[in-house]
Motif scaffolding. Structure first.
Motif, PDB file in Angstrom:
ATOM      1  N   ARG A 194       0.847  -1.202   0.000  1.00 41.61           N
ATOM      2  CA  ARG A 194       0.000   0.000   0.000  1.00 41.61           C
ATOM      3  C   ARG A 194       0.878   1.246   0.000  1.00 41.61           C
ATOM      4  O   ARG A 194       1.174   1.823   1.055  1.00 41.61           O
ATOM      5  CB  ARG A 194      -0.896  -0.038   1.249  1.00 41.61           C
ATOM      6  CG  ARG A 194      -2.129   0.738   1.011  1.00 41.61           C
ATOM      7  CD  ARG A 194      -3.245   0.599   1.954  1.00 41.61           C
ATOM      8  NE  ARG A 194      -4.232   1.549   1.492  1.00 41.61           N
ATOM      9  CZ  ARG A 194      -5.113   2.162   2.231  1.00 41.61           C
ATOM     10  NH1 ARG A 194      -5.197   1.898   3.513  1.00 41.61           N
ATOM     11  NH2 ARG A 194      -5.948   3.027   1.698  1.00 41.61           N
TER      12      ARG A 194
ATOM     13  N   CYS B  50      -0.202  -6.736   7.378  1.00 39.54           N
ATOM     14  CA  CYS B  50       0.211  -5.451   7.954  1.00 39.54           C
ATOM     15  C   CYS B  50       0.364  -5.577   9.479  1.00 39.54           C
ATOM     16  O   CYS B  50      -0.540  -6.076  10.155  1.00 39.54           O
ATOM     17  CB  CYS B  50      -0.862  -4.409   7.620  1.00 39.54           C
ATOM     18  SG  CYS B  50      -0.572  -2.844   8.441  1.00 39.54           S
TER      19      CYS B  50
ATOM     20  N   CYS C 115      -9.475  -0.980   4.395  1.00 44.16           N
ATOM     21  CA  CYS C 115      -8.118  -1.196   3.886  1.00 44.16           C
ATOM     22  C   CYS C 115      -8.184  -1.849   2.510  1.00 44.16           C
ATOM     23  O   CYS C 115      -7.554  -1.395   1.554  1.00 44.16           O
ATOM     24  CB  CYS C 115      -7.347  -2.058   4.874  1.00 44.16           C
ATOM     25  SG  CYS C 115      -5.670  -2.432   4.354  1.00 44.16           S
TER      26      CYS C 115
ATOM     27  N   CYS D  84      -3.994   4.901   5.948  1.00 43.81           N
ATOM     28  CA  CYS D  84      -3.238   4.244   7.025  1.00 43.81           C
ATOM     29  C   CYS D  84      -3.183   5.128   8.279  1.00 43.81           C
ATOM     30  O   CYS D  84      -3.163   4.617   9.398  1.00 43.81           O
ATOM     31  CB  CYS D  84      -1.831   3.903   6.559  1.00 43.81           C
ATOM     32  SG  CYS D  84      -1.835   2.580   5.341  1.00 43.81           S
TER      33      CYS D  84
ATOM     34  N   CYS E 263      -6.319   4.575  10.134  1.00 45.08           N
ATOM     35  CA  CYS E 263      -6.320   3.199  10.651  1.00 45.08           C
ATOM     36  C   CYS E 263      -5.403   3.077  11.878  1.00 45.08           C
ATOM     37  O   CYS E 263      -5.737   2.442  12.871  1.00 45.08           O
ATOM     38  CB  CYS E 263      -5.868   2.269   9.538  1.00 45.08           C
ATOM     39  SG  CYS E 263      -5.799   0.557  10.025  1.00 45.08           S
TER      40      CYS E 263
END
Ligand code: SF4
Length: 320
Positions: free
Chosen positions: A213, A225, A247, A254, A257
């Motif tokens: 990503r 991840c 995601c 990110c 997240c």
């Protein structure tokens, strides 16, 4: 944290003994022992802060229970050298800690110390993760060998003194460090149970993510991840579902997240840190001494059977 969360549950289901293995620290840190005593108190604080309750389990320091010095000597007499040399972590740790001389009697013998730590309490179960099963297997082999050589005349279980403990497999969730490798102090990638909120948030910000990503518009995969691994352990099912959807569809970034992961961590760590701050050093020492005294009494019962089964010279009554 993974182990502690399990132990907190186990203390209501079993009669549990938890100890701080300060003698084991000597197997690798014998040249500089200055950190062992302060670390013992820190570990005790972690245990208490995470919810181990000295009223519901026995919490003690290994070196305060002298039977932990005695049984390894006796078991060492019947331990074939080959059993110790083939323990996988023996070679592995010698290679990983190349800056320390681990060609010592104590380091080779640490599985005997560990087997003694277990067998002294004649337990039914040892709660371990999958990676530690081999150690319990060696403990079982040692107990079997002891029982073959020595029996307690007229004792229960055919006179067998050291029952073979079973593994109580407990889930050991994967907790990656901020760089995605195994979390370890020596890698400098840890999030500590004592880290205050701003530090946790800062560490999460720099945490590595799914390498595929690259741009915000690229879909990612939480299973690849390290932040995803943290969500698996700490987030609610609801947040977890949002992470997976967002995601994989590139619907979330990110940064967002990671802030959710930080929220979950902070929420779990905060009450632990508040509990930790509520203990004084004197209280912790008192708790450990009380637990150690209970552990001594239980371990001595086993040792009396061990000495009798081995037919060691009984002490004169006055010396007992
Ligand atoms: S969105 Fe979350 S799970 Fe997905 S790559 Fe980024 S940090 Fe990892």
């Amino acid at each position: 944290m993974g182990a502690l969360a399990n132990w907190v549950k186990l203390q209501d289901q079993y009669e549990c003994y938890f100890f701080i293995a300060d003698l084991h620290a000597l197997t690798t840190d014998y040249a500089d022992t200055s950190n062992i005593a302060p670390n013992t108190l820190e570990v005790a604080l972690d245990f208490l802060a995470a919810g181990l309750d000295p009223q519901r389990c026995t919490l003690f320091v290994q070196s305060h229970v002298k039977q932990h010095y005695e049984l390894p000597l006796l078991l060492g007499m019947i331990t074939p050298l080959g059993w110790l040399e083939r323990v996988p972590s023996y070679k592995e740790m010698q290679e990983n800690l190349a800056n320390k001389d681990l060609t010592t009697y104590g380091f080779l013998g640490y599985p005997v110390l560990m087997a003694s730590d277990i067998l002294l309490y004649q337990p039914q179960f040892v709660p371990v993760g999958q990676d530690q099963q081999a150690h319990v297997e060696l403990t079982r082999e040692l107990a079997r060998r002891f029982n073959q050589f020595y029996k307690l005349d007229g004792g229960p279980n055919d006179g067998e003194v050291l029952p073979e403990p079973k593994v109580l497999l407990t889930p050991s969730p994967k907790l990656p460090g901020t760089d995605g490798r195994k979390m370890s102090k020596s890698y400098g990638n840890t999030i500590m149970m004592t880290d205050p909120e701003p530090v946790v948030r800062q560490k999460l910000k720099t945490m590595v993510t799914d390498p595929a990503r690259i741009r915000r518009s690229d879909p990612g995969e939480p299973d690849k991840c390290p932040v995803g691994d943290l969500h698996k352990v700490f987030s609610t099912a609801e947040t977890f579902a949002k992470v997976y959807d967002g995601c994989r569809s590139a619907g979330i970034g990110c940064i967002e997240c990671k802030s959710w992961a930080a929220n979950a961590l902070v929420q779990i760590l905060e009450p632990i840190q508040i509990r930790r701050a509520g203990f004084t050093e004197a209280q912790v020492k008192e708790i450990l001494e009380d637990g150690s005294s209970r552990a001594r009494a239980r371990a001595e019962q086993t040792m009396q059977e061990v000495r009798a089964a081995m037919r060691l010279t009984p002490a004169a009554p006055a010396a007992q």
